[in-house]
Design an enzyme around this catalytic site. Structure first.
Site, PDB file in Angstrom:
ATOM      1  N   TRP A 207       0.819  -1.213   0.000  1.00 24.01           N
ATOM      2  CA  TRP A 207       0.000   0.000   0.000  1.00 24.01           C
ATOM      3  C   TRP A 207       0.850   1.259   0.000  1.00 24.01           C
ATOM      4  O   TRP A 207       0.628   2.173  -0.800  1.00 24.01           O
ATOM      5  CB  TRP A 207      -0.929  -0.011   1.215  1.00 24.01           C
ATOM      6  CG  TRP A 207      -1.847   1.169   1.297  1.00 24.01           C
ATOM      7  CD1 TRP A 207      -3.067   1.307   0.710  1.00 24.01           C
ATOM      8  CD2 TRP A 207      -1.614   2.394   2.015  1.00 24.01           C
ATOM      9  NE1 TRP A 207      -3.622   2.523   1.023  1.00 24.01           N
ATOM     10  CE2 TRP A 207      -2.741   3.214   1.822  1.00 24.01           C
ATOM     11  CE3 TRP A 207      -0.570   2.867   2.807  1.00 24.01           C
ATOM     12  CZ2 TRP A 207      -2.852   4.482   2.389  1.00 24.01           C
ATOM     13  CZ3 TRP A 207      -0.670   4.137   3.369  1.00 24.01           C
ATOM     14  CH2 TRP A 207      -1.807   4.925   3.157  1.00 24.01           C
ATOM     15  N   ASP A 208       1.827   1.358   0.913  1.00 25.01           N
ATOM     16  CA  ASP A 208       2.595   2.591   0.996  1.00 25.01           C
ATOM     17  C   ASP A 208       3.533   2.766  -0.191  1.00 25.01           C
ATOM     18  O   ASP A 208       3.761   3.892  -0.652  1.00 25.01           O
ATOM     19  CB  ASP A 208       3.363   2.691   2.323  1.00 25.01           C
ATOM     20  CG  ASP A 208       4.095   1.413   2.677  1.00 25.01           C
ATOM     21  OD1 ASP A 208       3.920   0.403   1.975  1.00 25.01           O
ATOM     22  OD2 ASP A 208       4.840   1.425   3.680  1.00 25.01           O
ATOM     23  N   THR A 209       4.051   1.652  -0.735  1.00 25.96           N
ATOM     24  CA  THR A 209       4.859   1.762  -1.953  1.00 25.96           C
ATOM     25  C   THR A 209       4.020   2.316  -3.100  1.00 25.96           C
ATOM     26  O   THR A 209       4.455   3.207  -3.838  1.00 25.96           O
ATOM     27  CB  THR A 209       5.430   0.395  -2.347  1.00 25.96           C
ATOM     28  OG1 THR A 209       6.323  -0.064  -1.344  1.00 25.96           O
ATOM     29  CG2 THR A 209       6.177   0.476  -3.671  1.00 25.96           C
TER      30      THR A 209
END
Length: 622
Positions: A207-209
Site C-alpha cells: 500500500w505505501d509503496t
C-alpha cells in the site's frame, strides 16, 4: 473496504474530544496487529515526542488495531479512555496493513497524516522533521529512508539484500526516484491522501509503496530523507509476503501505469495480428523443417483436411464443458461466448510462456461477465484436472495393452536410449501424471478433513499476516474445485465431455498419421495414436516452451518410433503436421474470437483490472 466490518472507535468519552478535535492538525496512526507487549509503551513514546514540538490539542494518536486476537484491543481501549489525545479504531476482521491505515486516515481529524511502525525501529528524533516537511508545505509526502547514500542502515543480509532487490525493481519498473519505499515512517498531506487513495488498490504491504509511486506520477512533491533505523522483530524473508504479495503487486502496478495507457483499439488489432503470426512462427523454433518436409509433402491432403474438420468439431465441446464447469460454480453463460474465451486463452498459450493464456481466460470472463478471479482460476483448474485425468487414463489403458503384448520392454529401451526433446518430454509426462494424481488426492483429502489444511499449509511457509489473505483465496479456489467434482451429475457431465474432447483430439492425430500411409494395422494405428497424443499432451502441461512446441513433437515421435516399425522422419513429420493443424485452427479461432468479442490478448489483460468496490460502509465516529 469490502464486507461487513466493525469500525467502532473508543475515546475518552462520546463528547470529551470536542476541544481536541477542533484544533487537531496532526494525526499519527499506529497500525497494530497483536502488539500487546509494546503498544502501551509505543503510544506513550509517541505522545511524549509529539508534545515536545507541537502545541497541546493540535495532535492525536490513533491506534488502528487490525483484527487482533491478543490483548491489544483491551489495552487500546484503556489508553483511549485515559487520554483524550488517543483514539482506538477497531476492526473485527483483518483489513491488511494498507486497509487499516487507509480507514484510519479517512477518520483522522488532522491535515497532516502520519504513520510509523509500532516497533519504533526508526529513531523518534526524526518525527519532527517528518511532520514539518508536510506541515510547512515544502512537501506533500515525506518518507524516511534507510538507503540514502549518506546514511545506509546496517541491515542483516537476509533482509537487506531482498530489500535492495525490491527497491531496485520498484525504481526500474515503476519509475520511482526514491531509494527506500518500505521504511515504515511516512507522512501525507490530507490533499495528497484524498486524491491518491481511490487509485491505490493494494490493501496490504504494498500500500505505501503504491502511494509513493502514484504520488510521484501525479506530480506531488515527495521528500525522502535519511533516518537512523534499528532492525527489530522478524527479519526473515517471507515467501508469501515478499515474493507472492509484493512481486505480483509490482507487476500489476507496472501494467497499469506503463502498459495500459499506451493501448488503443488500433494497437490492439495490430498486436493481435502480430501475435497470430508469431504463434505460427514459434512452431518452427524447435523443429528443423528441412528434415521432414519431404515426408510432409507426401501426406494425403484429403486425410489432413478430414483431420482438421474433426479437430474443429472438438471446440464446441470445449465451450460446452466450460459452461458445465461454471454452472456448477453458480455462473450460467452462453456456449458461444465461452468457446470464444477458450479460443483466446489457448491462442495466448501458443504465444506467451508459462501458460499465460490461462490467466487471459480468467481476465476475459471477469471483464466481460463479472466472474470473480478466484472462480475463474478455479474453473480453469477444474478443467485442467479433468484434462489430466482423461489423458492420463487414456495413456494408462493403452500402456496396459502394450504391457500385455510385451511391447513395453522395447519402449523402455527406446526411451532410455533417446536424447533431446523426446526423452525430456517423456520424463515430464511421467512427472506431470504423478503430480496430477497427487493433486486430486490432496483435494479429496482436504474435502474430507475437519482441519483447515489450506491455511495450515500456507502457514508452514509464511508467518506473516498476509498469509491469511492468501490462504483465504486458495481455500476458495479449492472449494470451487471440490464443488465442480463434488456432485455426480457435474462430474459425469464434465467427465463425459472431457473424454469426447480428447477422443476427437486423438482422432485428429490418427487421420494425420494415416495420411502418411504408414501401413500399420488399424488397431496398432489407433493404439499408438492414443498413447502418443496422451503422453505428448502430458508433456505440454509444464510451461517449458510456448504451446508445448517441441515437447509434444518429441514425445509423439519417440513413442511412435519405439512402438512401431516406422522411421523417425515419418514419425516426426506426422507429429509436426498434427500439432500444426491443431495450432493453426486454434490461432484462427482465437483471432476470430478476438474480433467477435471485441477483445484481444492485450485488452483482455487491460480490461481485467479488478475495480475497487465503490460502496464502502460508512464510518461511525459518534
Amino acid at each position: 473496504m469490502d464486507g461487513p466490518r466493525d469500525g467502532r472507535e473508543t475515546a475518552a468519552s462520546p463528547l470529551g474530544n470536542g476541544d481536541v478535535a477542533a484544533g487537531v492538525s496532526v494525526s499519527v496512526v499506529l497500525p497494530a496487529y497483536n502488539e500487546e507487549r509494546t503498544i502501551e509503551s509505543t503510544v506513550a513514546t509517541t505522545l511524549r515526542t509529539l508534545a515536545s514540538f507541537l502545541d497541546a490539542g493540535t495532535f492525536e494518536v490513533i491506534v488502528a488495531e487490525d483484527g487482533c486476537d491478543d490483548r491489544t484491543p483491551e489495552i487500546a481501549d484503556r489508553l483511549a479512555a485515559e487520554d483524550n489525545r488517543v483514539r482506538h479504531f477497531h476492526s473485527e476482521e483483518r483489513l491488511g496493513r494498507g486497509g487499516a491505515l487507509e480507514r484510519a486516515f479517512e477518520a483522522a481529524r488532522g491535515d497532516v497524516l502520519v504513520y510509523f511502525d509500532t516497533d519504533l525501529a526508526t529513531d523518534m528524533r526524526h518525527l519532527e522533521a517528518l511532520i514539518e516537511r508536510v506541515r510547512s508545505g515544502s512537501a506533500d509526502v515525506a518518507t524516511g529512508s534507510r538507503w540514502m547514500p549518506q546514511n545506509v542502515a546496517d541491515r542483516p543480509a537476509k533482509r537487506g539484500v531482498p530489500s535492495r532487490i525490491y527497491n531496485g525493481l520498484v525504481r526500474a519498473l515503476l519509475g520511482s526516484n526514491l531509494r527506500d519505499h518500505q521504511c515504515g515512517f511516512k507522512a501525507f498531506s490530507r490533499e495528497a491522501f484524498e486524491d491518491l487513495r481511490t487509485d491505490v488498490e493494494d490493501e496490504h504491504w504494498f500500500w505505501d509503496t503504491e502511494m509513493l509511486v502514484r504520488a510521484q506520477r501525479a506530480g506531488y512533491e515527495v521528500s525522502e530523507f535519511p533516518v537512523e533505523w534499528t532492525p527489530k522483530g522478524d527479519t526473515k524473508v517471507d515467501l508469501v509476503r515478499d515474493v507472492l504479495g509484493m512481486g505480483s503487486q509490482i507487476l500489476r502496478t507496472w501494467w497499469q501505469l506503463s502498459v495500459s495507457p499506451r493501448l488503443s483499439r488500433r494497437v490492439n488489432l495490430a498486436v493481435g495480428a502480430m501475435l497470430a503470426v508469431l504463434a505460427l512462427s514459434l512452431m518452427t523454433q524447435y523443429i528443423d523443417f528441412g528434415a521432414v518436409l519431404a515426408e510432409m509433402r507426401e501426406a494425403d491432403p484429403a486425410l489432413v483436411g478430414a483431420a482438421a474438420l474433426v479437430y474443429v468439431l472438438s471446440w464446441p465441446l470445449r465451450g460446452l464443458r466450460y459452461r458445465d464447469i461454471l454452472a456448477e460454480l453458480g455462473y450460467h453463460e452462453r456456449v458461444d461466448f465461452l468457446m470464444g474465451a477458450v479460443f483466446i486463452s489457448q491462442t495466448g498459450n501458443l504465444v506467451f510462456p508459462a501458460r499465460a493464456g490461462d490467466f487471459i481466460r480468467a481476465y476475459v470472463v471477469k471483464a466481460r461477465r463479472g466472474i470473480p478471479y478466484p472462480t475463474g482460476f478455479a474453473s480453469l483448474a477444474a478443467e485442467r484436472v479433468f484434462d489430466l485425468l482423461t489423458i492420463a487414463s487414456m495413456a494408462g489403458i493403452v500402456l496396459i495393452g502394450y504391457t500385455a503384448t510385451g511391447q513395453t520392454a522395447e519402449l523402455a529401451r527406446t526411451v532410455v536410449g533417446a536424447e533431446g526433446a523426446g526423452r525430456v518430454a517423456v520424463a515430464v509426462a511421467v512427472g506431470v501424471g504423478l503430480v496430477a494424481i497427487a493433486a486430486v488426492g490432496g483435494i479429496a483429502l482436504s474435502a474430507r478433513s475437519d482441519r483447515d489444511l489450506v491455511t495450515a499449509l500456507v502457514h508452514r511457509v509464511s508467518t506473516d499476516s498476509y498469509a491469511d489473505f492468501v490462504a483465504g483465496v486458495i481455500a476458495r479456489f479449492v472449494t470451487d474445485l471440490q464443488t465442480v467434482a463434488g456432485t455426480r451429475g457435474g462430474f459425469a457431465r464434465v467427465g463425459a465431455s472431457s473424454v469426447a474432447i480428447w477422443t476427437l483430439d486423438v482422432a485428429t492425430a490418427i487421420l494425420v498419421l494415416a495420411a502418411f500411409a504408414p501401413g500399420l494395422p488399424v488397431v496398432e494405428l489407433v493404439a499408438v495414436s492414443f498413447f502418443a497424443v496422451s503422453v505428448g499432451n502430458l508433456a505440454k502441461v509444464l510451461p517449458l516452451s510456448p504451446g508445448g512446441v517441441g515437447l509434444y513433437e518429441g514425445a509423439f515421435t519417440l513413442l511412435v518410433v519405439g512402438l512401431t516399425p516406422l522411421g523417425a522422419e515419418l514419425a516426426l513429420g506426422a507429429a509436426v503436421l498434427d500439432h500444426a493443424v491443431k495450432n493453426l485452427i486454434t490461432v484462427v479461432g482465437g483471432y476470430a474470437s478476438m474480433l467477435g468479442l471485441n477483445v484481444s490478448l492485450t485488452t483482455a489483460v487491460e480490461e481485467s483490472r479488478e475495480v475497487r468496490e465503490s460502496a464502502e460502509e460508512p464510518v461511525n465516529l459518534d
